[in-house]
Design a protein around this motif. Structure first.
Motif, PDB file in Angstrom:
ATOM      1  N   VAL A 147       0.947  -1.197   0.085  1.00  0.00           N
ATOM      2  CA  VAL A 147       0.118  -0.125   0.197  1.00  0.00           C
ATOM      3  C   VAL A 147       0.826   1.222   0.058  1.00  0.00           C
ATOM      4  O   VAL A 147       0.614   2.265  -0.779  1.00  0.00           O
ATOM      5  CB  VAL A 147      -1.102   0.059   1.140  1.00  0.00           C
ATOM      6  N   PHE A 148       1.936   1.355   1.025  1.00  0.00           N
ATOM      7  CA  PHE A 148       2.730   2.458   1.016  1.00  0.00           C
ATOM      8  C   PHE A 148       3.486   2.759  -0.175  1.00  0.00           C
ATOM      9  O   PHE A 148       4.040   3.933  -0.563  1.00  0.00           O
ATOM     10  CB  PHE A 148       3.378   2.621   2.465  1.00  0.00           C
ATOM     11  N   ALA A 149       4.044   1.719  -0.703  1.00  0.00           N
ATOM     12  CA  ALA A 149       4.777   1.645  -2.059  1.00  0.00           C
ATOM     13  C   ALA A 149       3.942   2.325  -3.220  1.00  0.00           C
ATOM     14  O   ALA A 149       4.491   3.041  -3.909  1.00  0.00           O
ATOM     15  CB  ALA A 149       5.451   0.209  -2.401  1.00  0.00           C
ATOM     16  N   SER A 150       2.735   1.780  -3.140  1.00  0.00           N
ATOM     17  CA  SER A 150       2.075   2.433  -4.393  1.00  0.00           C
ATOM     18  C   SER A 150       1.709   3.767  -4.139  1.00  0.00           C
ATOM     19  O   SER A 150       1.508   4.542  -5.103  1.00  0.00           O
ATOM     20  CB  SER A 150       0.626   1.835  -4.627  1.00  0.00           C
ATOM     21  N   LEU A 151       1.468   3.983  -2.688  1.00  0.00           N
ATOM     22  CA  LEU A 151       0.892   5.495  -2.406  1.00  0.00           C
ATOM     23  C   LEU A 151       2.275   6.282  -2.830  1.00  0.00           C
ATOM     24  O   LEU A 151       2.038   7.506  -3.584  1.00  0.00           O
ATOM     25  CB  LEU A 151       0.772   6.002  -1.122  1.00  0.00           C
ATOM     26  N   ASP A 152       3.444   6.052  -2.667  1.00  0.00           N
ATOM     27  CA  ASP A 152       4.671   6.793  -3.137  1.00  0.00           C
ATOM     28  C   ASP A 152       4.816   6.890  -4.658  1.00  0.00           C
ATOM     29  O   ASP A 152       5.128   7.900  -5.126  1.00  0.00           O
ATOM     30  CB  ASP A 152       5.793   6.264  -2.454  1.00  0.00           C
ATOM     31  N   LEU A 153       4.283   5.774  -5.203  1.00  0.00           N
ATOM     32  CA  LEU A 153       4.350   5.792  -6.733  1.00  0.00           C
ATOM     33  C   LEU A 153       3.197   6.724  -7.256  1.00  0.00           C
ATOM     34  O   LEU A 153       3.864   7.183  -8.341  1.00  0.00           O
ATOM     35  CB  LEU A 153       4.280   4.177  -7.330  1.00  0.00           C
TER      36      LEU A 153
END
Length: 158
Positions: A147-153
């Motif tokens: 979730v947090f990797a996709s938010l950053d992306l």
């Protein structure tokens, strides 16, 4: 990397221990190199992109004067970095908890996270989330790396 280019690409964190006046400690992070300093302290070098956390405590004869918890990400040469005491040349500030209440909440969150995760591998976006939740006095959402990797992306593509 070698020679002078290696030194300029590394982020230097200096921590001090001086009895009842200063007590800094590294909470987590995988330092490229660490060594003791002659004036009762340690120096840690971090490669660009590495996440690390530390506590900075200052006191005097009357007790605690300042207490802060910092989580930062070492920057790459040429990036705009935040100046943080004890960090040269600076770093990306992910979490900064200043004062007793926020510092204690941050340390509790770090303890909970350390039970299930390797702290220096937690995505920087989550540390920003932890900072926002603590600053707003809200409960923390559980850490889900995807979730947090996709938010950053998503943030970087907009």
């Amino acid at each position: 990397m070698s020679g002078a280019s290696e030194q300029t690409a590394l982020t230097k964190l200096t921590l001090t221990v001086r009895g009842k006046s200063a007590n800094d400690r590294l909470l987590f992070g995988r330092a490229f190199h660490s060594r003791g300093l002659p004036y009762r302290g340690t120096m840690h070098l971090f490669e660009p992109g590495q996440v690390f956390g530390f506590v900075r405590w200052r006191g005097d004869g009357f007790g605690t004067q300042t207490w802060r918890v910092v989580v930062a990400e070492a920057g790459h040469p040429g990036e705009k970095l935040t100046r943080i005491p004890g960090i040269k040349p600076g770093a990306h500030l992910l979490l900064h908890a200043f004062g007793k209440t926020r510092a204690k909440r941050s340390l509790r969150a770090i303890d909970v996270l350390s039970d299930a995760h390797v702290l220096h591998d937690i995505h920087p976006a989550y540390w920003r989330h932890v900072y926002a939740q603590i600053a707003s006095n809200l409960p923390l959402d559980p850490y889900d790396p995807d979730v947090f990797a996709s938010l950053d992306l998503a943030r970087s593509s907009s």
